[in-house]
Enzyme design. Sequence first.
Site, PDB file in Angstrom:
ATOM      1  N   SER A  47       6.861  23.608  81.536  1.00 20.39           N
ATOM      2  CA  SER A  47       6.948  24.110  80.159  1.00 20.39           C
ATOM      3  C   SER A  47       6.911  23.000  79.115  1.00 20.39           C
ATOM      4  O   SER A  47       6.489  23.227  77.986  1.00 20.39           O
ATOM      5  CB  SER A  47       8.212  24.938  79.968  1.00 20.39           C
ATOM      6  OG  SER A  47       9.354  24.173  80.260  1.00 20.39           O
ATOM      7  N   HIS A 283      13.406  22.702  74.102  1.00 21.68           N
ATOM      8  CA  HIS A 283      12.027  22.361  74.467  1.00 21.68           C
ATOM      9  C   HIS A 283      11.365  21.676  73.274  1.00 21.68           C
ATOM     10  O   HIS A 283      11.821  21.804  72.142  1.00 21.68           O
ATOM     11  CB  HIS A 283      11.226  23.626  74.824  1.00 21.68           C
ATOM     12  CG  HIS A 283      11.439  24.087  76.222  1.00 21.68           C
ATOM     13  ND1 HIS A 283      12.622  24.619  76.643  1.00 21.68           N
ATOM     14  CD2 HIS A 283      10.626  24.087  77.299  1.00 21.68           C
ATOM     15  CE1 HIS A 283      12.536  24.929  77.921  1.00 21.68           C
ATOM     16  NE2 HIS A 283      11.331  24.609  78.346  1.00 21.68           N
TER      17      HIS A 283
END
Length: 304
Positions: A47, A283
């Site tokens: 990711s 993230h």
Amino acid sequence: MPSHARLLVTGLLVACGTLAVTVGVTHFDGDSPAPPGKGPYVALGDSYTAGPKIPDQNGDPAGCDRSDRNYPSLVAVGLGLKGADFKDVSCSGATIADLAGKQSTEDGTNPAQLKALSHGTRLVTLGIGGNDIGFARTIERCVGMGALYALTSGFAPEDAPCARRYGDGVQDRTEAAGAKLAGALGEIRRRAPEARVYVVGYPAILPSDADRCGREMSLAPGDVTFLREQEQRLNAELRKRAEAAGAAYVDTYTPSEGRDACSAQGTRWIEPLVPKSPAAAVHPNARGERGMAEAVLRRTRSAL
């Protein structure tokens, strides 16, 4: 990282990020390397490579959460690659095993990432390893313990309830992930013998000053240090395995220091538990993906 991990406290669903992109220049056969910009280029990873929730999301399957502004896409633009010369097969939630096998997501199945390689491939980036050591799960546990601990006890600077409970075995998991990566790099060599290979490391997620991360991440100060050291250990293992395999390592940690999840909204590369910019929790945001792309491009050019 998309078997989306639940990042406690805020109840957010986080597309687990496999933090690590290895950027390396690999010249396996001893010939002089082809110039950078002459694809095909294949991007592999989790990711942190895919860019979940950064607009615009594209690619198949949708469950991989790839962004058209992730670092592979920006590297391709920087190298002047278009169409069939660039293929991004990264997928949120990916482990090293998913490079060689199908990966089920919440919205479709991603084929084995290594299937995208061929003897014609000339450039490969790989960012993976975080899911193999369970880093997202560890953060989730530490956030939960930190929130509970703060309510019941308050924090002293040395407090590290999560490290005390979950610190054992970190080195073993990291070394096991490194051994898997070594095998994957060997398979990349077999499938794409003419490619330059870059292993891309993970950017700084947490600050060196542990005391300034309570509000954004709900972590005990000692656990901020514990998690930061765990990420550094993983990056060191990625570098070691990349270099041993003849690949190049791309350091995204150094340029991202001070731009972690607990830094100011206008400068950070990593979003905190409650994102203020379009990105998955904990993230990279669009700025972070751009910074990672710049690190990769610098590495490819300096390698020549």
